[in-house]
Design a protein around this motif. Structure first.
Motif, PDB file in Angstrom:
ATOM      1  N   LEU A   1       0.740 -37.671 -24.179  1.00  0.00           N
ATOM      2  CA  LEU A   1       0.716 -38.943 -23.467  1.00  0.00           C
ATOM      3  C   LEU A   1       1.387 -40.007 -24.311  1.00  0.00           C
ATOM      4  CD1 LEU A   1      -3.040 -38.824 -22.347  1.00  0.00           C
ATOM      5  CD2 LEU A   1      -1.052 -38.026 -21.060  1.00  0.00           C
ATOM      6  N   LYS A   2       2.266 -40.782 -23.713  1.00  0.00           N
ATOM      7  CA  LYS A   2       2.948 -41.840 -24.452  1.00  0.00           C
ATOM      8  C   LYS A   2       2.139 -43.127 -24.385  1.00  0.00           C
ATOM      9  CE  LYS A   2       7.290 -44.351 -25.061  1.00  0.00           C
ATOM     10  NZ  LYS A   2       8.646 -44.630 -24.545  1.00  0.00           N
ATOM     11  N   ARG A   3       1.806 -43.651 -25.547  1.00  0.00           N
ATOM     12  CA  ARG A   3       1.044 -44.888 -25.622  1.00  0.00           C
ATOM     13  C   ARG A   3       1.940 -46.084 -25.296  1.00  0.00           C
ATOM     14  NH1 ARG A   3      -3.841 -44.256 -28.049  1.00  0.00           N
ATOM     15  NH2 ARG A   3      -3.955 -46.458 -28.520  1.00  0.00           N
TER      16      ARG A   3
ATOM     17  N   VAL B   1       0.857 -38.820 -27.990  1.00  0.00           N
ATOM     18  CA  VAL B   1      -0.405 -38.359 -28.585  1.00  0.00           C
ATOM     19  C   VAL B   1      -1.092 -37.371 -27.648  1.00  0.00           C
ATOM     20  CG1 VAL B   1      -0.730 -40.516 -29.857  1.00  0.00           C
ATOM     21  CG2 VAL B   1      -1.697 -40.289 -27.559  1.00  0.00           C
ATOM     22  N   PHE B   2      -2.059 -36.666 -28.189  1.00  0.00           N
ATOM     23  CA  PHE B   2      -2.944 -35.863 -27.347  1.00  0.00           C
ATOM     24  C   PHE B   2      -3.934 -36.804 -26.650  1.00  0.00           C
ATOM     25  CE2 PHE B   2      -2.321 -32.935 -31.161  1.00  0.00           C
ATOM     26  CZ  PHE B   2      -1.297 -32.209 -30.568  1.00  0.00           C
ATOM     27  N   PRO B   3      -4.470 -36.423 -25.488  1.00  0.00           N
ATOM     28  CA  PRO B   3      -5.479 -37.269 -24.840  1.00  0.00           C
ATOM     29  C   PRO B   3      -6.680 -37.480 -25.765  1.00  0.00           C
ATOM     30  CG  PRO B   3      -4.789 -35.486 -23.381  1.00  0.00           C
ATOM     31  CD  PRO B   3      -4.200 -35.195 -24.729  1.00  0.00           C
ATOM     32  N   GLY B   4      -7.280 -38.646 -25.663  1.00  0.00           N
ATOM     33  CA  GLY B   4      -8.466 -38.916 -26.469  1.00  0.00           C
ATOM     34  C   GLY B   4      -8.636 -40.387 -26.738  1.00  0.00           C
TER      35      GLY B   4
ATOM     36  N   VAL C   1       1.669 -44.814 -20.607  1.00  0.00           N
ATOM     37  CA  VAL C   1       2.785 -45.146 -19.709  1.00  0.00           C
ATOM     38  C   VAL C   1       3.571 -43.925 -19.270  1.00  0.00           C
ATOM     39  CG1 VAL C   1       3.015 -47.472 -20.649  1.00  0.00           C
ATOM     40  CG2 VAL C   1       4.323 -45.608 -21.677  1.00  0.00           C
ATOM     41  N   ARG C   2       3.285 -42.754 -19.875  1.00  0.00           N
ATOM     42  CA  ARG C   2       4.005 -41.550 -19.476  1.00  0.00           C
ATOM     43  C   ARG C   2       3.235 -40.335 -19.954  1.00  0.00           C
ATOM     44  NH1 ARG C   2      10.050 -39.537 -21.511  1.00  0.00           N
ATOM     45  NH2 ARG C   2      10.129 -37.674 -20.198  1.00  0.00           N
ATOM     46  N   PHE C   3       3.345 -39.230 -19.192  1.00  0.00           N
ATOM     47  CA  PHE C   3       2.791 -37.966 -19.673  1.00  0.00           C
ATOM     48  C   PHE C   3       3.902 -36.923 -19.706  1.00  0.00           C
ATOM     49  CE2 PHE C   3       2.362 -37.468 -15.065  1.00  0.00           C
ATOM     50  CZ  PHE C   3       2.781 -36.170 -14.860  1.00  0.00           C
TER      51      PHE C   3
END
Length: 402
Positions: free
Chosen positions: A63-65, A77-80, A261-263
């Motif tokens: 996932l893009k922060r 990053v990984f979800p969390g 903002v993106r996966f």
């Protein structure tokens, strides 16, 4: 949650993988890379190239922060995320009621000695006012955060509760991976709950009650524990429990359009190549863990390894970052120059040679620039964990000593 910590906030992260079908060209290259065939133990650098992306029959969710994020903006990053007090709420006792007579709600016992367990798992939560064990609460946090950030809901329905409970009582495998499949009739309901949980994490408890589901804590396998070093990614620092979960198929995924903002679903090899091509940026822990996952191009092999290894426990890793000839060198536990006692310290200080042990063992990341990271490893990993697949060293990585 532990409010007594001075320097870190407790958090949980989920490495979420999902299988996909291989093309004909990929079927012959699914043999997992074992430590025996691809180990860097004999030298300062490993010589095993990354498996080709076509070798993998699974993808990993990144996932893009947001650029406005206060912690690692623009990073993949990984979800969390950070644990919430509701993850330790006594209300979970009612939701998990059939499982509360089993230690840790039916999670398998970890063999690691209590005195060597990372504090995030070893802390007595009853003394902090919660009846929910840490190993349960941090899995709840990881499931909740994954739902908030990606829309993927990892749950067990009430209809499946009885068979799951029997599996626990019979000591059978209890790590079946289930996620909530929304159809046209209930997708709107799920969207509503996701918005509510994003507004207030305590709504996750209400959602589980109304939908009659349990967070599938049994599908999450303990993987590691990373701590944010001082002065690396802003003032926020996290003590993060890493879990891994393997799905058979890629679930419907969304971004929240706020913090995320993106996966992207990609193979570990593809992610690492995109990172080196400066197409995306990942932090050192993600780089290290993705390099480890390259040992197993098969999702079933990865799942079996993760499930079996999880009962061994894990090590607490606080990187110690030092500067050497414009390189940032991130020392990890086991490296001969890692300061003694640093894994239990509350602060990460500049490395001093007089604080170090001998320098014959290597366990470090050499960061030449934000998109060029290499691994130098000669140690044997603890708790039966994986060594990363290490790319051949380039000329600017040739210095192995500080």
């Amino acid at each position: 949650m532990n409010t007594t910590l001075k320097h870190w906030k407790e958090a949980a992260t989920l490495i979420l993988t999902a299988g996909h079908r291989l093309g004909a060209d990929g079927l012959s290259s699914r043999t997992p890379l074992t430590a025996a065939t691809a180990s860097p133990l004999g030298s300062s650098y490993g010589r095993s190239p990354l498996p080709h992306m076509s070798s993998f029959d699974y993808d990993v969710l990144l996932l893009k922060r947001s650029s406005k994020s206060g912690f690692m903006p623009n990073a993949y990053v990984f979800p969390g995320g950070m644990v919430d007090s509701s993850d330790f709420s006594s209300e979970w006792l009612d939701i998990f009621k059939p499982f509360t007579n089993s230690p840790n709600f039916g999670l398998r016992r970890v063999k690691q000695a209590p005195e060597t367990r990372p504090p995030i798992f070893a802390t007595d939560r009853l003394k902090l006012g919660s009846p929910i064990p840490g190993e349960v609460a941090f899995r709840i946090c990881a499931v909740r955060e994954t739902f908030e950030e990606s829309g993927v809901l990892l749950v067990v329905s009430k209809q499946e509760e009885e068979s799951l409970l029997k599996s626990i009582e019979d000591r059978c495998a209890v790590d079946r991976v289930l996620h909530y499949n929304a159809n046209e009739d209930d997708s709107g309901e799920l969207t509503k709950w996701r918005a509510l949980v994003n507004q207030n994490p305590s709504n996750f408890i209400k959602m589980c009650r109304e939908l009659q589901v349990l967070p599938n804590i049994w599908a999450l396998h303990e993987w590691g524990n990373w701590l944010t070093p001082a002065a690396r990614y802003g003032v926020k620092r996290f003590d993060t429990a890493f879990f891994i979960c393997c799905l058979q198929e890629t679930p419907h995924t969304l971004q929240d359009e706020k913090e995320i903002v993106r996966f992207q679903w990609s193979t570990p090899s593809e992610i690492l190549q995109s990172y080196q091509a400066k197409e995306l940026w990942i932090a050192p822990p993600q780089f290290y863990e993705l390099s480890r996952m390259c040992r197993f191009p098969s999702v079933n092999d990865l799942h079996n390894f993760a499930s079996q290894r999880a009962t061994e426990g894990c090590e607490r890793w606080l990187p110690v970052v030092v500067l050497k000839d414009e390189h940032h060198i991130s020392l990890l536990p086991g490296d001969g120059l890692y300061p003694s006692g640093q894994t239990q310290a509350d602060t990460s200080t500049d490395h001093q040679r007089e604080d170090a042990q001998d320098d014959s063992s290597l366990h470090r990341m050499v960061i030449t620039n934000p998109y060029n990271t290499s691994l130098q490893i000669t140690i044997t990993p603890k708790y039966n964990h994986l060594l990363p697949v290490v790319k051949p060293a380039s000329s600017h990585d040739s210095t192995s000593q500080l």
